[in-house]
Design a protein around this motif. Structure first.
Motif, PDB file in Angstrom:
ATOM      1  N   PRO A 198      47.107  26.443  51.580  1.00 18.14           N
ATOM      2  CA  PRO A 198      45.940  25.624  51.229  1.00 18.14           C
ATOM      3  C   PRO A 198      44.898  25.472  52.332  1.00 18.14           C
ATOM      4  O   PRO A 198      43.915  24.761  52.138  1.00 18.14           O
ATOM      5  CB  PRO A 198      46.575  24.269  50.899  1.00 18.14           C
ATOM      6  N   PRO A 204      37.267  23.097  47.823  1.00 15.87           N
ATOM      7  CA  PRO A 204      37.955  21.999  48.519  1.00 15.87           C
ATOM      8  C   PRO A 204      39.070  21.361  47.694  1.00 15.87           C
ATOM      9  O   PRO A 204      40.057  20.868  48.265  1.00 15.87           O
ATOM     10  CB  PRO A 204      36.830  20.988  48.785  1.00 15.87           C
ATOM     11  N   SER A 205      38.939  21.400  46.375  1.00 19.78           N
ATOM     12  CA  SER A 205      39.991  20.796  45.551  1.00 19.78           C
ATOM     13  C   SER A 205      41.306  21.561  45.674  1.00 19.78           C
ATOM     14  O   SER A 205      42.387  20.995  45.468  1.00 19.78           O
ATOM     15  CB  SER A 205      39.548  20.730  44.083  1.00 19.78           C
ATOM     16  N   ALA A 207      42.481  22.667  48.403  1.00 20.90           N
ATOM     17  CA  ALA A 207      43.155  22.248  49.630  1.00 20.90           C
ATOM     18  C   ALA A 207      44.212  21.185  49.334  1.00 20.90           C
ATOM     19  O   ALA A 207      45.102  20.929  50.151  1.00 20.90           O
ATOM     20  CB  ALA A 207      42.137  21.711  50.629  1.00 20.90           C
ATOM     21  N   LYS A 208      44.109  20.579  48.146  1.00 20.09           N
ATOM     22  CA  LYS A 208      45.078  19.564  47.737  1.00 20.09           C
ATOM     23  C   LYS A 208      46.199  20.141  46.891  1.00 20.09           C
ATOM     24  O   LYS A 208      47.137  19.435  46.534  1.00 20.09           O
ATOM     25  CB  LYS A 208      44.360  18.459  46.955  1.00 20.09           C
ATOM     26  N   ARG A 209      46.071  21.428  46.553  1.00 23.34           N
ATOM     27  CA  ARG A 209      47.124  22.082  45.765  1.00 23.34           C
ATOM     28  C   ARG A 209      48.318  22.425  46.657  1.00 23.34           C
ATOM     29  O   ARG A 209      48.196  22.525  47.874  1.00 23.34           O
ATOM     30  CB  ARG A 209      46.583  23.362  45.120  1.00 23.34           C
ATOM     31  N   SER A 210      49.434  22.662  46.011  1.00 18.07           N
ATOM     32  CA  SER A 210      50.660  22.973  46.744  1.00 18.07           C
ATOM     33  C   SER A 210      51.138  24.384  46.423  1.00 18.07           C
ATOM     34  O   SER A 210      50.835  24.934  45.356  1.00 18.07           O
ATOM     35  CB  SER A 210      51.768  21.979  46.372  1.00 18.07           C
TER      36      SER A 210
END
Length: 237
Positions: A198, A204-205, A207-210
């Motif tokens: 990430p 940018p959204s 960057a919150k994924r796993s």
């Protein structure tokens, strides 16, 4: 050729070979998980290296260098890609091309004329327009999707080394999706499941994924070996 990046020596980009790697400028996808998004704009002002510089190094390093890897961006957008590869092949190196598969006619020509020795093709999602667009952007068209399918069919029959690969992201693909991709491929070629990272992504959204866990990745690999016997796990995008 618009060349924005150059790695002189790599041991990881062409399996079993010492390779130089060049990064071409410009891409027709906007992958939300892309780490090299500075390479997306198709703009000559981003070009940092000349073809002559690269070819000079390949010639100078011919005693220990085995190969050249051409990645991006999307290399098949370069109008003079074929001419550049011809010049590189004259220096005796193997050539690996990384592509998103949107230009099958050029891919076929490069294969038919024995200008490339290895192709690694990214498959972003199941081969439907809506899920593909969710990852690569709404500019992606039905025509491009058909081109991706055509490239897959071409590569499955090609007499060169071929690797298909998919970056797996929690919330983007499911186990069922991976199964569908494997069913579409259904071949003996190498298929790499890449673990999502990430950091420094375009959207940018994301960057919150796993990433999928190691256990989940292993389960996906094992459960699809009946269709893709040469499936493997790669830890980085």
């Amino acid at each position: 050729m618009l060349i924005s990046g150059f790695i002189k020596n790599s041991l990881i980009d062409y399996p079993g070979k010492i390779a130089s790697v060049i990064f071409t400028q410009g891409c027709n996808m906007r992958c939300k998980f892309c780490h090299n998004h500075e390479l997306i704009p198709i703009n000559g002002s981003y070009s940092n290296y000349s073809e002559d510089e690269i070819l000079y190094y390949l010639k100078k390093a011919s005693g220990f260098l085995d190969a050249l890897v051409i990645t991006g961006g999307e290399p098949t957008l370069q109008f003079d890609l074929e001419d550049f590869i011809r010049s590189a092949k004259q220096l005796g190196v193997l050539v690996k091309l990384d592509t998103n598969g949107t230009h099958p006619k050029l891919l076929k020509k490069l294969i038919d004329e024995k200008l490339i020795d290895y192709v690694a093709m990214d498959i972003k999602h199941i081969l439907d327009l809506s899920p593909y667009r969710e990852l690569v952007g709404n500019q992606f068209s039905e025509h491009q999707l058909e081109s991706v399918k055509e490239s897959i069919a071409l590569l499955k029959e090609a007499d060169i080394e071929v690797e298909f690969r998919t970056t797996l992201i929690q919330g983007s693909q499911s186990a069922d999706d991976v199964r569908k991709i494997c069913e579409h491929l259904h071949c003996s070629n190498l298929y790499s499941l890449q673990k999502f990272n990430p950091l420094q992504v375009l959207d940018p959204s994301f960057a919150k994924r796993s990433a999928f866990s190691d256990e989940e990745m292993f389960s996906l690999m094992e459960s699809n070996k009946d269709i893709m016997p040469n499936i493997r796990i790669v830890n980085a995008d």
